[in-house]
Design a protein around this motif. Structure first.
Motif, PDB file in Angstrom:
ATOM      1  N   VAL A 315     -24.333 -11.856  -2.997  1.00  0.00           N
ATOM      2  CA  VAL A 315     -24.752 -10.905  -1.548  1.00  0.00           C
ATOM      3  C   VAL A 315     -24.300 -11.043  -0.580  1.00  0.00           C
ATOM      4  CG1 VAL A 315     -26.567 -12.471  -1.340  1.00  0.00           C
ATOM      5  CG2 VAL A 315     -26.834 -10.400  -0.380  1.00  0.00           C
ATOM      6  N   TYR A 316     -23.366 -12.329  -0.830  1.00  0.00           N
ATOM      7  CA  TYR A 316     -22.509 -13.135   0.671  1.00  0.00           C
ATOM      8  C   TYR A 316     -20.848 -11.975   0.811  1.00  0.00           C
ATOM      9  CZ  TYR A 316     -26.370 -15.974   0.477  1.00  0.00           C
ATOM     10  OH  TYR A 316     -28.008 -16.940   0.802  1.00  0.00           O
ATOM     11  N   ASP A 317     -20.681 -11.396  -0.191  1.00  0.00           N
ATOM     12  CA  ASP A 317     -19.515 -11.101  -0.244  1.00  0.00           C
ATOM     13  C   ASP A 317     -19.341 -10.300   0.872  1.00  0.00           C
ATOM     14  OD1 ASP A 317     -18.873 -12.251  -2.575  1.00  0.00           O
ATOM     15  OD2 ASP A 317     -18.730  -9.990  -3.270  1.00  0.00           O
ATOM     16  N   GLU A 318     -19.967  -9.637   1.881  1.00  0.00           N
ATOM     17  CA  GLU A 318     -19.384  -8.779   3.118  1.00  0.00           C
ATOM     18  C   GLU A 318     -19.378 -10.147   3.893  1.00  0.00           C
ATOM     19  OE1 GLU A 318     -22.850  -7.118   6.330  1.00  0.00           O
ATOM     20  OE2 GLU A 318     -23.099  -6.832   4.138  1.00  0.00           O
ATOM     21  N   LEU A 319     -20.238 -11.001   4.078  1.00  0.00           N
ATOM     22  CA  LEU A 319     -20.150 -11.787   4.787  1.00  0.00           C
ATOM     23  C   LEU A 319     -18.245 -12.663   5.069  1.00  0.00           C
ATOM     24  CD1 LEU A 319     -20.963 -13.560   7.447  1.00  0.00           C
ATOM     25  CD2 LEU A 319     -22.279 -15.121   5.605  1.00  0.00           C
ATOM     26  N   LEU A 320     -17.843 -12.642   3.705  1.00  0.00           N
ATOM     27  CA  LEU A 320     -16.872 -13.366   3.277  1.00  0.00           C
ATOM     28  C   LEU A 320     -15.150 -12.876   3.865  1.00  0.00           C
ATOM     29  CD1 LEU A 320     -17.298 -15.289   0.424  1.00  0.00           C
ATOM     30  CD2 LEU A 320     -17.018 -16.552   2.034  1.00  0.00           C
ATOM     31  N   TRP A 321     -16.005 -11.664   3.728  1.00  0.00           N
ATOM     32  CA  TRP A 321     -15.258 -10.317   3.953  1.00  0.00           C
ATOM     33  C   TRP A 321     -14.680 -10.405   5.736  1.00  0.00           C
ATOM     34  CZ3 TRP A 321     -11.457  -8.377   1.111  1.00  0.00           C
ATOM     35  CH2 TRP A 321     -11.526  -8.469  -0.321  1.00  0.00           C
ATOM     36  N   ALA A 322     -15.553 -10.427   6.150  1.00  0.00           N
ATOM     37  CA  ALA A 322     -15.752 -10.241   7.438  1.00  0.00           C
ATOM     38  C   ALA A 322     -15.772 -12.245   8.362  1.00  0.00           C
ATOM     39  CB  ALA A 322     -17.423 -10.058   8.477  1.00  0.00           C
ATOM     40  N   MET A 323     -15.806 -12.608   7.689  1.00  0.00           N
ATOM     41  CA  MET A 323     -15.305 -14.060   7.961  1.00  0.00           C
ATOM     42  C   MET A 323     -13.823 -14.503   8.022  1.00  0.00           C
ATOM     43  SD  MET A 323     -18.158 -16.503   6.592  1.00  0.00           S
ATOM     44  CE  MET A 323     -17.571 -18.071   8.127  1.00  0.00           C
ATOM     45  N   TRP A 324     -13.199 -13.225   7.329  1.00  0.00           N
ATOM     46  CA  TRP A 324     -12.103 -13.893   6.813  1.00  0.00           C
ATOM     47  C   TRP A 324     -10.799 -13.090   7.694  1.00  0.00           C
ATOM     48  CZ3 TRP A 324      -8.576 -12.007   1.378  1.00  0.00           C
ATOM     49  CH2 TRP A 324      -7.410 -12.746   1.632  1.00  0.00           C
ATOM     50  N   GLU A 325     -11.734 -11.335   7.539  1.00  0.00           N
ATOM     51  CA  GLU A 325     -11.198 -10.669   8.880  1.00  0.00           C
ATOM     52  C   GLU A 325     -11.022 -11.488  10.396  1.00  0.00           C
ATOM     53  OE1 GLU A 325     -10.264  -6.366   9.165  1.00  0.00           O
ATOM     54  OE2 GLU A 325     -12.371  -7.029   7.919  1.00  0.00           O
ATOM     55  N   LYS A 336      -9.480 -16.169  -4.984  1.00  0.00           N
ATOM     56  CA  LYS A 336     -10.299 -15.544  -6.304  1.00  0.00           C
ATOM     57  C   LYS A 336     -10.741 -15.011  -6.282  1.00  0.00           C
ATOM     58  CE  LYS A 336      -6.899 -19.654  -8.316  1.00  0.00           C
ATOM     59  NZ  LYS A 336      -7.245 -21.243  -8.769  1.00  0.00           N
ATOM     60  N   LEU A 337     -12.069 -15.287  -5.103  1.00  0.00           N
ATOM     61  CA  LEU A 337     -13.434 -13.998  -5.720  1.00  0.00           C
ATOM     62  C   LEU A 337     -12.886 -12.914  -5.196  1.00  0.00           C
ATOM     63  CD1 LEU A 337     -16.127 -17.323  -4.664  1.00  0.00           C
ATOM     64  CD2 LEU A 337     -16.622 -15.768  -6.349  1.00  0.00           C
ATOM     65  N   LEU A 338     -12.864 -12.758  -4.037  1.00  0.00           N
ATOM     66  CA  LEU A 338     -12.666 -11.552  -3.485  1.00  0.00           C
ATOM     67  C   LEU A 338     -11.360 -10.766  -3.922  1.00  0.00           C
ATOM     68  CD1 LEU A 338     -13.748 -12.509   0.019  1.00  0.00           C
ATOM     69  CD2 LEU A 338     -14.995 -11.643  -1.067  1.00  0.00           C
ATOM     70  N   TYR A 339     -10.436 -11.093  -4.206  1.00  0.00           N
ATOM     71  CA  TYR A 339      -9.348 -10.776  -4.298  1.00  0.00           C
ATOM     72  C   TYR A 339      -9.589  -9.881  -5.830  1.00  0.00           C
ATOM     73  CZ  TYR A 339      -4.879  -9.505  -4.075  1.00  0.00           C
ATOM     74  OH  TYR A 339      -3.190  -8.616  -3.525  1.00  0.00           O
ATOM     75  N   PRO A 340     -10.274 -10.212  -6.551  1.00  0.00           N
ATOM     76  CA  PRO A 340     -10.048  -8.906  -7.808  1.00  0.00           C
ATOM     77  C   PRO A 340     -10.855  -8.013  -7.048  1.00  0.00           C
ATOM     78  CG  PRO A 340     -10.175 -11.491  -8.392  1.00  0.00           C
ATOM     79  CD  PRO A 340     -10.474 -10.981  -7.219  1.00  0.00           C
ATOM     80  N   LYS A 341     -11.946  -8.293  -6.313  1.00  0.00           N
ATOM     81  CA  LYS A 341     -13.046  -7.180  -5.882  1.00  0.00           C
ATOM     82  C   LYS A 341     -12.181  -6.271  -5.064  1.00  0.00           C
ATOM     83  CE  LYS A 341     -17.089 -10.361  -6.525  1.00  0.00           C
ATOM     84  NZ  LYS A 341     -18.172 -10.439  -5.546  1.00  0.00           N
ATOM     85  N   ASN A 342     -11.517  -6.205  -4.109  1.00  0.00           N
ATOM     86  CA  ASN A 342     -10.960  -5.083  -3.696  1.00  0.00           C
ATOM     87  C   ASN A 342      -8.915  -5.764  -2.883  1.00  0.00           C
ATOM     88  OD1 ASN A 342     -10.436  -3.203  -1.634  1.00  0.00           O
ATOM     89  ND2 ASN A 342     -12.219  -2.707  -0.673  1.00  0.00           N
ATOM     90  N   PRO A 343      -8.993  -5.323  -4.247  1.00  0.00           N
ATOM     91  CA  PRO A 343      -7.333  -5.444  -4.250  1.00  0.00           C
ATOM     92  C   PRO A 343      -6.284  -5.242  -3.373  1.00  0.00           C
ATOM     93  CG  PRO A 343      -7.866  -5.383  -6.520  1.00  0.00           C
ATOM     94  CD  PRO A 343      -8.602  -4.449  -6.109  1.00  0.00           C
ATOM     95  N   ASP A 344      -6.526  -3.876  -2.803  1.00  0.00           N
ATOM     96  CA  ASP A 344      -6.109  -3.747  -1.222  1.00  0.00           C
ATOM     97  C   ASP A 344      -6.144  -3.678  -0.030  1.00  0.00           C
ATOM     98  OD1 ASP A 344      -4.716  -2.102  -2.808  1.00  0.00           O
ATOM     99  OD2 ASP A 344      -6.282  -0.136  -2.973  1.00  0.00           O
ATOM    100  N   LYS A 345      -7.250  -4.265  -0.312  1.00  0.00           N
ATOM    101  CA  LYS A 345      -7.876  -5.275   1.162  1.00  0.00           C
ATOM    102  C   LYS A 345      -7.639  -6.143   1.194  1.00  0.00           C
ATOM    103  CE  LYS A 345     -12.463  -6.116   3.868  1.00  0.00           C
ATOM    104  NZ  LYS A 345     -14.058  -5.635   3.680  1.00  0.00           N
ATOM    105  N   ALA A 346      -7.863  -6.924  -0.006  1.00  0.00           N
ATOM    106  CA  ALA A 346      -7.167  -8.939   0.443  1.00  0.00           C
ATOM    107  C   ALA A 346      -6.168  -8.817   0.466  1.00  0.00           C
ATOM    108  CB  ALA A 346      -7.588  -8.703  -1.318  1.00  0.00           C
TER     109      ALA A 346
END
Length: 490
Positions: A315-325, A336-346
């Protein structure tokens, strides 16, 4: 039952006799007494190396002399000495004798809460004598050459610490480690009700019993080190019940309204994150847009990132993407958590991170995966990721950062340049070498250039040394000259 009876007897003994140690000075030889007098005079517990210069203190020489001269019987008697530092050094000396039964001595000193001044390395502090005894005998802790308690002895000691009256810090650790049973539940609840013991409150929450919710909500602690709700939040992290959400929401809005950071905030955000649901996510988003004092906004962001890291849920993936960007917050575990979920965005964010590597360092110092035995160089992992999918871009960024990056990140780019062996890196390394005055950077650049084993490059290093005076100054200049000499470069 046998252990419980023993614990009750020990408790009664502590209550009856208190902290009185009967010392018989007639059992101590004159030679040992002379050493004890020197230890008393210094009156500080010190390690083998102290201070910024890393010197061996005379007090430690006194300790080693005590080890050599005092008999086993004298050392045991000296654990009853009126001076706390003497008691500590005497017990320390006993831990080097594998034949000594340490547990009875430690048990006797559970009420020994006299504070002694300590100095280990550069750290000057204080510690209770009983705590020092326990620390020495704790497996894989303090002096590893000292004899340690067995697992059964250590568990028994924990029970004594929990069930007998004492003021040791070790009691809090024992409460934190307490096994969840009906007997331990009754005891930790009693400690909360009768002593307002904050470690017991956190352990009580681990039982997750509805009857304790109001007790947790009513908890407040007074003290200078932590805020009054610090341990309340820690307890909620162990027992995330919806009954606590109104308190957490109120606390959150109070926090973002303040102009100074608080020791409570780290635990507040962990308590919120422990719910791992949409309600928690919405609360965690609040400080990003509603913090009233921009100068402390970064504290909130850092604490939120740490909380989500510790209590991760999808449920916190959305927040983690925003914090990285948007906030430049990323570490190895989250990567390592985020990259497999959306390789292009990562991949796009990885390229952006490398392009702004200075910001990456300053925003993420100390952020690494707690699941690893040692920190992973995430920047190196990112470079390898980009090299696979966009090698020209990676080469360009390595060249750019070799010329510009801070001292902390420079070795990562320099090592990557050496590994790749691309000739374009030579020019970037020399550009840095011509003007650099930081010894850590110019020595690393020189090491990489020499490792290429090219005579023409070696000649250029010598010529640059004539142009840049920093390469001949202070300790860095000496190391630079040695580096050239060791590699036969003149």
């Amino acid at each position: 039952m046998k252990h419980l009876a023993t614990i009750i007897i020990v408790a009664l003994t502590f209550n009856c006799f208190g902290q009185q140690f009967q010392f018989d000075k007639t059992k101590i030889s004159s030679q040992t007494k002379a050493i004890v007098t020197k230890i008393e005079k210094e009156n500080r517990l010190m390690g083998s190396i102290v201070g910024n210069g890393g010197i061996r203190p005379k007090q430690f020489d006194n300790f080693t002399e005590l080890q050599k001269v005092a008999t086993n019987g004298e050392l045991q008697e000296l654990t009853n000495h009126p001076n706390g530092v003497v008691r500590c050094y005497s017990f320390w000396a006993l831990t080097y004798d594998t034949s000594v039964n340490l547990l009875p001595i430690i048990i006797k000193h559970i009420p020994d809460d006299e504070k002694v001044s300590t100095m280990f390395g550069c750290i000057v502090s204080s510690e209770k004598v009983g705590d020092f005894f326990i620390s020495l005998a704790t497996p894989q802790y303090v002096d590893l050459d000292s004899k340690k308690l067995t697992p059964n002895e250590f568990n028994y000691l924990d029970s004594l610490l929990i069930y007998t009256p004492n003021k040791l810090y070790a009691k809090e650790n024992a409460i934190n480690r307490a096994r969840l049973s009906e007997a331990s539940y009754e005891r930790v609840r009693e400690l909360v009700l009768k002593e307002n013991n904050q470690s017991a409150l956190v352990t009580l929450a681990k039982f997750k019993r509805k009857q304790d919710i109001q007790l947790i909500l009513n908890n407040e602690m007074t003290g200078e080190r932590y805020g009054k709700l610090f341990f309340t939040y820690k307890a909620i992290s162990e027992f995330p019940d919806n009954a606590f959400l109104p308190l957490l929401e109120r606390s959150l809005y109070e926090a973002i309204d303040k102009g100074a950071s608080s020791t409570d905030w780290r635990e507040l955000y962990k308590a919120i994150a422990s719910f791992k649901n949409d309600a928690a996510l919405q609360l965690l988003k609040v400080p990003f847009t509603q913090t009233k004092h921009e100068n402390i906004r970064q504290y909130h962001i850092d604490f939120i990132f740490a909380a989500v890291h510790d209590f991760y849920a999808p449920v916190y993936d959305e927040l983690l993407w925003a914090m990285w960007e948007s906030e430049k917050k990323i570490n190895t575990k989250v990567f390592k958590l985020l990259y497999p979920k959306n390789p292009d965005k990562a991949f796009l964010l990885t390229k952006k991170t490398i392009q702004n590597a200075d910001d990456f360092y300053y925003f993420n110092t100390g952020s690494y995966s707690e699941d690893e035995e040692k920190p992973v160089n995430l920047l190196a992992v990112m470079l390898d990721t980009v090299l696979v999918r966009d090698r020209p871009y990676a080469i360009e960024q390595i060249n750019k950062n070799i010329r510009e990056i801070n001292v902390h990140q420079f070795p990562t780019f320099a090592d990557k340049a050496l590994k790749l062996g691309d000739t374009s890196f030579v020019s970037a390394l020399f550009d840095r070498l011509k003007t650099e005055d930081n010894a850590h950077i110019y020595l690393k650049a020189t090491e990489v250039l020499i490792a290429l084993k090219d005579k023409e490059i070696n000649k250029r290093i010598v010529e640059v040394a004539k142009i840049n005076p920093a390469l001949r100054k202070d300790w860095g200049g000496k190391e630079f000259a040695k580096l050239l000499k060791d590699n036969g470069i003149e």
